[in-house]
Scaffold this motif. Structure first.
Motif, PDB file in Angstrom:
ATOM      1  N   LYS A   1      -7.096  -3.634 -20.418  1.00 40.60           N
ATOM      2  CA  LYS A   1      -7.909  -4.452 -19.523  1.00 40.60           C
ATOM      3  C   LYS A   1      -8.408  -5.711 -20.234  1.00 40.60           C
ATOM      4  CE  LYS A   1      -9.335  -0.694 -16.476  1.00 40.60           C
ATOM      5  NZ  LYS A   1     -10.455   0.096 -15.915  1.00 40.60           N
ATOM      6  N   ILE A   2      -8.722  -5.578 -21.512  1.00 33.73           N
ATOM      7  CA  ILE A   2      -9.103  -6.760 -22.288  1.00 33.73           C
ATOM      8  C   ILE A   2      -7.941  -7.748 -22.330  1.00 33.73           C
ATOM      9  CG2 ILE A   2      -9.703  -7.599 -24.594  1.00 33.73           C
ATOM     10  CD1 ILE A   2     -11.262  -5.026 -25.027  1.00 33.73           C
ATOM     11  N   ALA A   3      -6.736  -7.220 -22.571  1.00 38.41           N
ATOM     12  CA  ALA A   3      -5.546  -8.076 -22.600  1.00 38.41           C
ATOM     13  C   ALA A   3      -5.324  -8.752 -21.253  1.00 38.41           C
ATOM     14  CB  ALA A   3      -4.316  -7.267 -23.005  1.00 38.41           C
ATOM     15  N   ALA A   4      -5.568  -8.013 -20.160  1.00 41.40           N
ATOM     16  CA  ALA A   4      -5.376  -8.576 -18.818  1.00 41.40           C
ATOM     17  C   ALA A   4      -6.360  -9.714 -18.559  1.00 41.40           C
ATOM     18  CB  ALA A   4      -5.548  -7.486 -17.762  1.00 41.40           C
ATOM     19  N   VAL A   5      -7.618  -9.533 -18.962  1.00 41.95           N
ATOM     20  CA  VAL A   5      -8.618 -10.593 -18.766  1.00 41.95           C
ATOM     21  C   VAL A   5      -8.292 -11.810 -19.641  1.00 41.95           C
ATOM     22  CG1 VAL A   5     -11.060 -11.205 -18.990  1.00 41.95           C
ATOM     23  CG2 VAL A   5     -10.417  -8.963 -18.118  1.00 41.95           C
ATOM     24  N   LEU A   6      -7.854 -11.561 -20.867  1.00 36.84           N
ATOM     25  CA  LEU A   6      -7.469 -12.669 -21.747  1.00 36.84           C
ATOM     26  C   LEU A   6      -6.268 -13.424 -21.191  1.00 36.84           C
ATOM     27  CD1 LEU A   6      -7.889 -11.010 -25.271  1.00 36.84           C
ATOM     28  CD2 LEU A   6      -9.278 -12.851 -24.300  1.00 36.84           C
ATOM     29  N   ASP A   7      -5.306 -12.696 -20.620  1.00 38.42           N
ATOM     30  CA  ASP A   7      -4.143 -13.354 -20.010  1.00 38.42           C
ATOM     31  C   ASP A   7      -4.566 -14.187 -18.802  1.00 38.42           C
ATOM     32  OD1 ASP A   7      -2.385 -12.380 -21.858  1.00 38.42           O
ATOM     33  OD2 ASP A   7      -1.655 -10.735 -20.619  1.00 38.42           O
ATOM     34  N   LEU A   8      -5.471 -13.637 -17.998  1.00 41.94           N
ATOM     35  CA  LEU A   8      -5.977 -14.401 -16.846  1.00 41.94           C
ATOM     36  C   LEU A   8      -6.653 -15.674 -17.322  1.00 41.94           C
ATOM     37  CD1 LEU A   8      -6.730 -14.806 -13.875  1.00 41.94           C
ATOM     38  CD2 LEU A   8      -8.723 -13.329 -14.260  1.00 41.94           C
ATOM     39  N   GLN A   9      -7.471 -15.568 -18.353  1.00 38.53           N
ATOM     40  CA  GLN A   9      -8.140 -16.753 -18.889  1.00 38.53           C
ATOM     41  C   GLN A   9      -7.126 -17.761 -19.425  1.00 38.53           C
ATOM     42  OE1 GLN A   9     -10.660 -16.226 -22.415  1.00 38.53           O
ATOM     43  NE2 GLN A   9     -12.254 -17.423 -21.373  1.00 38.53           N
ATOM     44  N   GLY A  10      -6.070 -17.253 -20.062  1.00 36.35           N
ATOM     45  CA  GLY A  10      -5.026 -18.141 -20.560  1.00 36.35           C
ATOM     46  C   GLY A  10      -4.312 -18.869 -19.438  1.00 36.35           C
ATOM     47  N   HIS A  11      -4.014 -18.167 -18.339  1.00 43.79           N
ATOM     48  CA  HIS A  11      -3.382 -18.802 -17.177  1.00 43.79           C
ATOM     49  C   HIS A  11      -4.299 -19.867 -16.573  1.00 43.79           C
ATOM     50  CE1 HIS A  11       0.242 -16.419 -16.850  1.00 43.79           C
ATOM     51  NE2 HIS A  11      -0.445 -15.300 -16.953  1.00 43.79           N
ATOM     52  N   LEU A  12      -5.582 -19.540 -16.464  1.00 41.08           N
ATOM     53  CA  LEU A  12      -6.538 -20.481 -15.879  1.00 41.08           C
ATOM     54  C   LEU A  12      -6.647 -21.741 -16.725  1.00 41.08           C
ATOM     55  CD1 LEU A  12      -9.296 -17.901 -14.889  1.00 41.08           C
ATOM     56  CD2 LEU A  12      -7.883 -19.209 -13.295  1.00 41.08           C
ATOM     57  N   ASP A  13      -6.705 -21.580 -18.038  1.00 41.08           N
ATOM     58  CA  ASP A  13      -6.805 -22.737 -18.927  1.00 41.08           C
ATOM     59  C   ASP A  13      -5.528 -23.570 -18.904  1.00 41.08           C
ATOM     60  OD1 ASP A  13      -9.361 -22.032 -19.666  1.00 41.08           O
ATOM     61  OD2 ASP A  13      -8.746 -20.978 -21.485  1.00 41.08           O
ATOM     62  N   SER A  14      -4.380 -22.876 -18.868  1.00 38.82           N
ATOM     63  CA  SER A  14      -3.099 -23.574 -18.842  1.00 38.82           C
ATOM     64  C   SER A  14      -2.946 -24.395 -17.564  1.00 38.82           C
ATOM     65  CB  SER A  14      -1.958 -22.563 -18.953  1.00 38.82           C
ATOM     66  OG  SER A  14      -0.697 -23.194 -18.888  1.00 38.82           O
ATOM     67  N   ALA A  15      -3.432 -23.861 -16.452  1.00 36.90           N
ATOM     68  CA  ALA A  15      -3.303 -24.544 -15.164  1.00 36.90           C
ATOM     69  C   ALA A  15      -4.136 -25.813 -15.083  1.00 36.90           C
ATOM     70  CB  ALA A  15      -3.685 -23.596 -14.035  1.00 36.90           C
ATOM     71  N   GLN A  16      -5.106 -25.973 -15.999  1.00 40.56           N
ATOM     72  CA  GLN A  16      -5.971 -27.151 -15.972  1.00 40.56           C
ATOM     73  C   GLN A  16      -5.414 -28.326 -16.778  1.00 40.56           C
ATOM     74  OE1 GLN A  16     -10.264 -26.154 -16.685  1.00 40.56           O
ATOM     75  NE2 GLN A  16      -9.492 -24.049 -16.765  1.00 40.56           N
ATOM     76  N   THR A  17      -4.285 -28.116 -17.432  1.00 39.81           N
ATOM     77  CA  THR A  17      -3.735 -29.143 -18.318  1.00 39.81           C
ATOM     78  C   THR A  17      -3.572 -30.489 -17.622  1.00 39.81           C
ATOM     79  OG1 THR A  17      -2.522 -27.436 -19.536  1.00 39.81           O
ATOM     80  CG2 THR A  17      -1.814 -29.715 -19.846  1.00 39.81           C
ATOM     81  N   TYR A  18      -3.026 -30.474 -16.430  1.00 42.90           N
ATOM     82  CA  TYR A  18      -2.749 -31.702 -15.674  1.00 42.90           C
ATOM     83  C   TYR A  18      -4.007 -32.537 -15.489  1.00 42.90           C
ATOM     84  CZ  TYR A  18      -0.941 -34.421 -11.665  1.00 42.90           C
ATOM     85  OH  TYR A  18      -0.551 -35.402 -10.807  1.00 42.90           O
TER      86      TYR A  18
END
Length: 228
Positions: A165-182
């Motif tokens: 579950k920690i890995a899942a939350v970290l992955d979600l945070q990574g996706h959210l941060d990556s999506a803000q690049t633009y």
């Protein structure tokens, strides 16, 4: 029973019991090795029983708190999905009315997940490309808030979460941060109509396309390093 307890205590006891039993077969020694093997087996049973009791007690002690932590996890997931849905311009019409009217939290959660997987995900690239500058800023702000919420949840309750579950939350945070690049890299270009794009050495229109594609790339978690 955790991995460390098994490898550092249980397996040595099993090996010692087996070795003592084999020694008894070869050298009876008036039952000394047989008694020794029985002692190791007794210790093994005691360790297993005590570990079970302690785990049962710990689970019962944290039952109420763990249920509320799970509720926080669910809230994080569904508020993130809801923010993305509204940013994309989808209303409640995307939900199955019968499912949402059941009043069952489980059925409603499954319906929200269905919309995320089968409605939001397939149309994400087109919907993001259609956002104007203000809508893009609002969308990026939602992603940022959701990312912060991930960090807060991990800081407060990470010690009670399972590693998956920690890995899942970290992955979600990574996706959210990556999506803000633009929007982070080119806020003056993101969402601006082609006719209003500023003059640049590189075609601003091409930059829009390339940066949007960069933001649409899925987050890749770091690979585990293998020991040599």
């Amino acid at each position: 029973m955790n991995y460390r307890l098994v490898t550092q205590l249980v397996l040595p006891l099993v090996a010692a019991a087996a070795l003592s039993a084999l020694l008894h077969l070869r050298w009876p020694a008036d039952g000394f090795f047989l008694n020794l093997a029985a002692g190791f087996v007794g210790s093994l049973v005691t360790v297993g029983y005590v570990d079970w009791i302690l785990r049962r007690h710990e689970t019962e002690r944290w039952k109420e708190a763990d249920s509320r932590i799970q509720a926080r996890l669910s809230k994080l997931a569904f508020t993130t999905i809801t923010g993305i849905r509204t940013s994309f311009g989808y209303g409640t019409e995307v939900f199955d009315r019968v499912a949402m009217m059941t009043g069952s939290p489980e059925v409603m959660r499954n319906e929200v997940l269905r919309v995320a997987i089968h409605v939001l995900l397939p149309t994400a690239e087109a919907r993001v490309a259609a956002l104007n500058q203000e809508q893009g800023k609002s969308f990026a702000a939602h992603l940022q808030r959701a990312s912060v919420d991930c960090g807060v949840l991990l800081d407060r309750f990470g010690h009670r979460l399972e590693p998956k579950k920690i890995a899942a939350v970290l992955d979600l945070q990574g996706h959210l941060d990556s999506a803000q690049t633009y929007w982070r890299v080119f806020p003056d270009v993101a969402g601006v109509p082609v006719a209003q794009l500023p003059k640049m050495n590189t075609s601003a229109e091409d930059m829009q396309t390339s940066e949007l594609a960069l933001s649409s790339m899925p987050y890749q978690p770091p690979m585990q390093s293998s020991r040599q």
